[in-house]
Motif scaffolding. Structure first.
Motif, PDB file in Angstrom:
ATOM      1  N   CYS A 249       1.251  -1.640  -0.097  1.00 39.36           N
ATOM      2  CA  CYS A 249       0.158   0.454   0.458  1.00 39.36           C
ATOM      3  C   CYS A 249       1.228   0.847   0.048  1.00 39.36           C
ATOM      4  O   CYS A 249       1.043   1.461   1.503  1.00 39.36           O
ATOM      5  N   LYS A 250       1.395   1.738  -0.532  1.00 38.64           N
ATOM      6  CA  LYS A 250       2.496   2.772  -1.421  1.00 38.64           C
ATOM      7  C   LYS A 250       2.363   4.036  -0.393  1.00 38.64           C
ATOM      8  O   LYS A 250       3.412   5.156  -0.290  1.00 38.64           O
ATOM      9  N   ARG A 251       0.964   4.509  -0.732  1.00 42.37           N
ATOM     10  CA  ARG A 251       0.477   5.582  -0.282  1.00 42.37           C
ATOM     11  C   ARG A 251       0.045   5.867   1.135  1.00 42.37           C
ATOM     12  O   ARG A 251      -0.098   6.764   1.473  1.00 42.37           O
ATOM     13  N   LEU A 252       0.082   4.815   1.967  1.00 42.63           N
ATOM     14  CA  LEU A 252      -0.380   4.633   3.262  1.00 42.63           C
ATOM     15  C   LEU A 252       0.566   5.339   4.490  1.00 42.63           C
ATOM     16  O   LEU A 252       1.743   4.979   4.216  1.00 42.63           O
TER      17      LEU A 252
ATOM     18  N   LEU B  51      10.074   4.573   6.790  1.00 41.62           N
ATOM     19  CA  LEU B  51       9.158   4.457   8.764  1.00 41.62           C
ATOM     20  C   LEU B  51      10.343   4.869   9.475  1.00 41.62           C
ATOM     21  O   LEU B  51      12.323   4.850   8.973  1.00 41.62           O
ATOM     22  N   LYS B  52       9.981   5.447  10.332  1.00 43.55           N
ATOM     23  CA  LYS B  52      10.796   6.891  11.135  1.00 43.55           C
ATOM     24  C   LYS B  52      10.876   5.890  13.033  1.00 43.55           C
ATOM     25  O   LYS B  52      11.718   6.105  13.577  1.00 43.55           O
TER      26      LYS B  52
ATOM     27  N   MET C 151       5.100   5.159   4.686  1.00 44.09           N
ATOM     28  CA  MET C 151       4.349   4.653   5.490  1.00 44.09           C
ATOM     29  C   MET C 151       5.632   5.774   6.409  1.00 44.09           C
ATOM     30  O   MET C 151       6.944   4.849   6.384  1.00 44.09           O
ATOM     31  N   GLU C 152       5.515   6.298   7.396  1.00 46.65           N
ATOM     32  CA  GLU C 152       6.294   7.225   8.397  1.00 46.65           C
ATOM     33  C   GLU C 152       6.271   6.658   9.554  1.00 46.65           C
ATOM     34  O   GLU C 152       7.022   6.442  10.660  1.00 46.65           O
TER      35      GLU C 152
END
Length: 323
Positions: A180-183, A254-255, A209-210
């Motif tokens: 889900c590339k924009r999630l 992802l942070k 995803m961050e």
């Protein structure tokens, strides 16, 4: 097809019916003649090609696959009709941007539609939230156990929780999210308290995803320091009491799992996999208690978790940058 049998029908041995929306239980009163869902948006499931909407009130398993038209899976008008829903599986629907549409989104979309067609009464193009939504709706899905979202290129939100719509999932056990590339996130912090049975969370190949858990949009938080009125630091603890397996794989942006100030407790977590997440700097900003976790599986190998997984992640990322 708008009706199965105008004069009514009985099928005493038939327990379920499969439609383009998924699997339904049968209503004893209406038999095979489903009650129609009134006036759904053409951008929302479950309109069929002839305009007949399938019902949600007796839906057990929602399955929508290979659909290049639908944008909203569950319209806001049906959020309170999901008491029997047990499973959700949405796959390869390129235009889907939200799974659960909220009333706020629908009102904004309708106003924009009316304005563009010349039927709106206001001159502005924005949506006046305060004039449209005044009460909070609690959406409780008591039987939802499993959700799988796969290859949804346009998905931005699963459930857009806000101060007017609050979602609860007391029996959600497994969540799988792939490609889900924009999630950008999965849950909001206000949802965590209802995830009492969540045991497995798998997230793969979500390039934007961050964070997994994001702070609620309607809560104002100071970025540098968060204190209570008496000057003491916020000691709120978010607990995922049954989570045992957490896998984060190939999440390029992802942070961290959560970047809010809350502390977390994972009393049963025994498997944590973090692979191909090059920008992660911490697991949670607040302390994370993981008494059952012995090892963390990473792209650099498996490591003893110790008491502070945040420190371990920072050290391994620093070692990676040095190399």
């Amino acid at each position: 097809m708008r009706v199965f049998a105008p004069g009514g029908s009985t099928a005493p041995q038939l327990k379920y019916m499969h439609t383009g929306l998924g699997r339904h239980t049968l209503d004893q009163e209406s038999g095979l003649n489903f009650h129609q869902t009134p006036s759904l948006s053409s951008n929302s499931y479950p309109d069929t090609s002839d305009g007949m909407p399938w019902p949600f009130h007796n839906l057990i398993e929602l399955g929508v696959k290979h659909n290049s038209v639908v944008k909203k899976i569950i319209p806001s008008s049906e959020l309170l009709q999901l008491q029997k829903l047990e499973k959700i599986h949405v796959e390869r629907c390129s235009k889907v941007d939200v799974v659960f549409e909220t009333a706020l989104e629908e009102a904004g979309r309708n106003k924009n539609s009316n304005s563009s067609s010349g039927h709106g009464s206001g001159s502005g193009s924005g949506f006046d939230e305060s004039s449209q939504i005044t009460t909070t709706t609690l959406v409780n899905l008591p039987n939802l156990r499993e959700m799988k979202l796969d290859d949804l290129d346009g998905l931005r939100y699963i459930w857009k929780s806000n101060q007017w719509t609050v979602f609860q999932f007391p029996n959600l056990t497994r969540v799988h999210i792939y490609d889900c590339k924009r999630l950008e996130h999965v849950f909001t912090s206000s949802m965590v308290g209802s995830l009492l049975q969540l045991q497995e969370l798998h997230i793969w190949n979500c390039s934007q995803m961050e964070v997994v858990i994001v702070k609620d949009a309607d809560v104002s938080v100071d970025e540098d320091i968060e204190k209570e009125s008496d000057g003491k630091e916020n000691t709120e603890i978010l607990v995922l009491p049954c989570l045992k397996f957490l896998e984060l794989y190939n999440l390029k942006c992802l942070k961290g799992f959560s970047l809010g100030k809350e502390k977390f407790s994972f009393p049963l977590l025994d498997t944590l996999i973090i692979r191909s997440c090059p920008t992660i700097t911490t697991f949670t900003k607040g302390n994370s208690a993981t008494p059952q976790l012995k090892e963390i599986e990473t792209s650099f190998g498996s490591f003893y978790a110790g008491e502070d997984i945040n420190s371990l992640i920072k050290i391994k990322q620093q070692d990676f940058k040095k190399d």
